[in-house]
Design a protein around this motif. Structure first.
Motif, PDB file in Angstrom:
ATOM      1  N   GLN A   1       3.093 -41.706  26.631  1.00  0.00           N
ATOM      2  CA  GLN A   1       3.790 -40.913  25.617  1.00  0.00           C
ATOM      3  C   GLN A   1       3.581 -39.415  25.793  1.00  0.00           C
ATOM      4  N   TYR A   2       2.356 -39.024  26.176  1.00  0.00           N
ATOM      5  CA  TYR A   2       2.036 -37.597  26.200  1.00  0.00           C
ATOM      6  C   TYR A   2       1.569 -37.074  27.561  1.00  0.00           C
ATOM      7  N   GLY A   3       1.263 -37.976  28.499  1.00  0.00           N
ATOM      8  CA  GLY A   3       0.805 -37.537  29.798  1.00  0.00           C
ATOM      9  C   GLY A   3      -0.692 -37.289  29.844  1.00  0.00           C
ATOM     10  N   VAL A   4      -1.159 -36.670  30.914  1.00  0.00           N
ATOM     11  CA  VAL A   4      -2.588 -36.424  31.108  1.00  0.00           C
ATOM     12  C   VAL A   4      -3.044 -35.188  30.345  1.00  0.00           C
ATOM     13  N   LYS A   5      -2.416 -34.054  30.611  1.00  0.00           N
ATOM     14  CA  LYS A   5      -2.838 -32.790  30.010  1.00  0.00           C
ATOM     15  C   LYS A   5      -2.643 -32.773  28.503  1.00  0.00           C
ATOM     16  N   LYS A   6      -1.473 -33.236  28.029  1.00  0.00           N
ATOM     17  CA  LYS A   6      -1.156 -33.170  26.602  1.00  0.00           C
ATOM     18  C   LYS A   6      -1.530 -34.463  25.858  1.00  0.00           C
ATOM     19  N   GLY A   7      -2.071 -35.424  26.597  1.00  0.00           N
ATOM     20  CA  GLY A   7      -2.439 -36.683  25.972  1.00  0.00           C
ATOM     21  C   GLY A   7      -3.910 -37.006  26.151  1.00  0.00           C
ATOM     22  N   LEU A   8      -4.275 -37.478  27.353  1.00  0.00           N
ATOM     23  CA  LEU A   8      -5.644 -37.906  27.616  1.00  0.00           C
ATOM     24  C   LEU A   8      -6.651 -36.757  27.549  1.00  0.00           C
ATOM     25  N   TYR A   9      -6.181 -35.532  27.850  1.00  0.00           N
ATOM     26  CA  TYR A   9      -7.088 -34.390  27.813  1.00  0.00           C
ATOM     27  C   TYR A   9      -6.670 -33.342  26.796  1.00  0.00           C
ATOM     28  N   ARG A  10      -5.871 -33.759  25.795  1.00  0.00           N
ATOM     29  CA  ARG A  10      -5.467 -32.827  24.742  1.00  0.00           C
ATOM     30  C   ARG A  10      -6.699 -32.412  23.925  1.00  0.00           C
ATOM     31  N   GLY A  11      -6.872 -31.102  23.796  1.00  0.00           N
ATOM     32  CA  GLY A  11      -8.014 -30.594  23.045  1.00  0.00           C
ATOM     33  C   GLY A  11      -9.272 -30.419  23.885  1.00  0.00           C
ATOM     34  N   LEU A  12      -9.185 -30.627  25.211  1.00  0.00           N
ATOM     35  CA  LEU A  12     -10.384 -30.518  26.049  1.00  0.00           C
ATOM     36  C   LEU A  12     -10.923 -29.098  26.073  1.00  0.00           C
ATOM     37  N   SER A  13     -10.010 -28.101  26.101  1.00  0.00           N
ATOM     38  CA  SER A  13     -10.472 -26.711  26.102  1.00  0.00           C
ATOM     39  C   SER A  13     -11.291 -26.430  24.850  1.00  0.00           C
ATOM     40  N   LEU A  14     -10.840 -26.965  23.727  1.00  0.00           N
ATOM     41  CA  LEU A  14     -11.593 -26.831  22.481  1.00  0.00           C
ATOM     42  C   LEU A  14     -12.917 -27.567  22.583  1.00  0.00           C
ATOM     43  N   ASN A  15     -12.898 -28.703  23.262  1.00  0.00           N
ATOM     44  CA  ASN A  15     -14.127 -29.474  23.379  1.00  0.00           C
ATOM     45  C   ASN A  15     -15.180 -28.747  24.195  1.00  0.00           C
ATOM     46  N   TYR A  16     -14.737 -27.987  25.202  1.00  0.00           N
ATOM     47  CA  TYR A  16     -15.689 -27.164  25.945  1.00  0.00           C
ATOM     48  C   TYR A  16     -16.299 -26.114  25.019  1.00  0.00           C
ATOM     49  N   ILE A  17     -15.449 -25.510  24.198  1.00  0.00           N
ATOM     50  CA  ILE A  17     -15.919 -24.466  23.297  1.00  0.00           C
ATOM     51  C   ILE A  17     -16.910 -25.040  22.290  1.00  0.00           C
ATOM     52  N   ARG A  18     -16.669 -26.297  21.845  1.00  0.00           N
ATOM     53  CA  ARG A  18     -17.529 -26.886  20.818  1.00  0.00           C
ATOM     54  C   ARG A  18     -18.737 -27.629  21.400  1.00  0.00           C
ATOM     55  N   CYS A  19     -18.554 -28.306  22.548  1.00  0.00           N
ATOM     56  CA  CYS A  19     -19.647 -29.148  23.035  1.00  0.00           C
ATOM     57  C   CYS A  19     -20.731 -28.348  23.738  1.00  0.00           C
TER      58      CYS A  19
END
Length: 321
Positions: free
Chosen positions: A282-300
């Motif tokens: 439905q959403y692909g890799v970047k916008k699906g499986l890894y959606r929000g990853l940039s935020l996760n780097y900032i938070r994790c």
């Protein structure tokens, strides 16, 4: 000077040998709980944004990380950034306590009972500790995710107790609290494993090769060498970043399964395999499986940095070194 084991310190109150195990257990539990609470409180707003993005909330579905951070306070007030954080604190103290305490226990068991040592036992002990903590506190994680996903004016639950009661009555009793447990355990194994492994390895290598540059005497025991605070933060941040990259798609699947009937496409997210296929299709890799990853780097990165640093500090404060 020792880097891993402690020796006796003059002036420290003597603890009877038969009680040392009990005291150590309690102090280790408290140290891990405080570390977890400090870490999660640091990044609570980012945590909520991550959940909204991962589950494609219809109220913020077309927004990115920064736009959502600006939109939530406008729509729900600044406290909206902390929605679900009460449930998180209820969960994270026992979670952090169990995880750090279990890591120490599993590491000793693998080393003394099975003869597994070196860097491998850190990886194994970290994975086992993470899964143990997840199993013990998972229902609270589900409640927290449900509350954090709610948007002002569109509430399904009024609070923690109401969420518990509603899920129990309408979603099949106890099994309703364990939706998404499989991807959580599968994802936690590499996440916790590589997190503890990376931090422990960086710590031991740093103290072994650059003791004067990176280390300092422990505040509770001068004979024990520990990392300087800023080095602790750096090692913890690197550990979190590596662990998150490896396990992130499973985290996305976990969140969507946890949210269950709250999502309009919940029928597509009943199992781990179906959820991963649906999100990818439905959403692909970047916008699906890894959606929000940039935020996760900032938070994790700051989260793990604070968690490991706080735990190391609490170990000294509670005489655990």
């Amino acid at each position: 000077m020792a880097t891993e084991a402690a020796v006796s310190t003059p002036g420290r109150p003597a603890i009877p040998s038969h009680a040392q195990g009990d005291y150590h257990f309690i102090r280790s539990f408290i140290a891990g709980g405080v570390a977890g609470c400090c870490a999660k409180s640091t990044i609570a707003p980012l945590d909520r944004i991550k959940i909204l993005l991962q589950a494609h909330s219809p109220h913020y579905k077309d927004l990115g990380v920064l736009a959502t951070l600006r939109a939530v306070p406008k729509k729900e007030g600044y406290l909206g950034l902390y929605k679900g954080n009460g449930a998180m604190m209820v969960r994270i103290f026992p979670y952090g306590a169990i995880q750090f305490m279990a890591f120490d226990k599993y590491k000793k068991f693998l080393s003394k009972q099975l003869g597994i040592s070196g860097h491998v036992h850190r990886l194994m002990a970290g994975s086992m500790a993470g899964m143990t903590a997840v199993i013990c506190t998972y229902p609270l994680d589900v409640i927290r995710a449900r509350l954090a996903y709610q948007v002002k004016g569109h509430h399904r639950y009024t609070g923690i107790i109401n969420a518990f009661h509603t899920i129990y009555m309408k979603e099949g009793g106890v099994p309703g609290f364990y939706k998404g447990l499989t991807p959580t355990l599968i994802g936690m194994a590499p996440y916790a494993g590589f997190s503890f492994f990376t931090f422990g390895t960086l710590k031991s290598l740093g103290l072994a090769h650059f003791p004067e540059l990176l280390g300092r005497p422990s505040s509770d025991n001068p004979e024990v060498l520990v990392l300087k605070t800023h080095i602790n933060l750096l090692c913890g941040g690197v550990a979190g970043a590596i662990a998150q990259t490896i396990s992130y798609p499973l985290d996305v699947a976990r969140r969507r399964m946890q949210l269950g009937v709250v999502l309009p496409d919940s029928d597509k997210c009943l199992t781990l395999t179906k959820t991963l296929k649906y999100v990818h299709g439905q959403y692909g890799v970047k916008k699906g499986l890894y959606r929000g990853l940039s935020l996760n780097y900032i938070r994790c990165v700051p989260s793990q940095a604070v968690a490991f640093t706080t735990y190391e500090f609490m170990k000294q404060a509670l005489y655990l070194n």
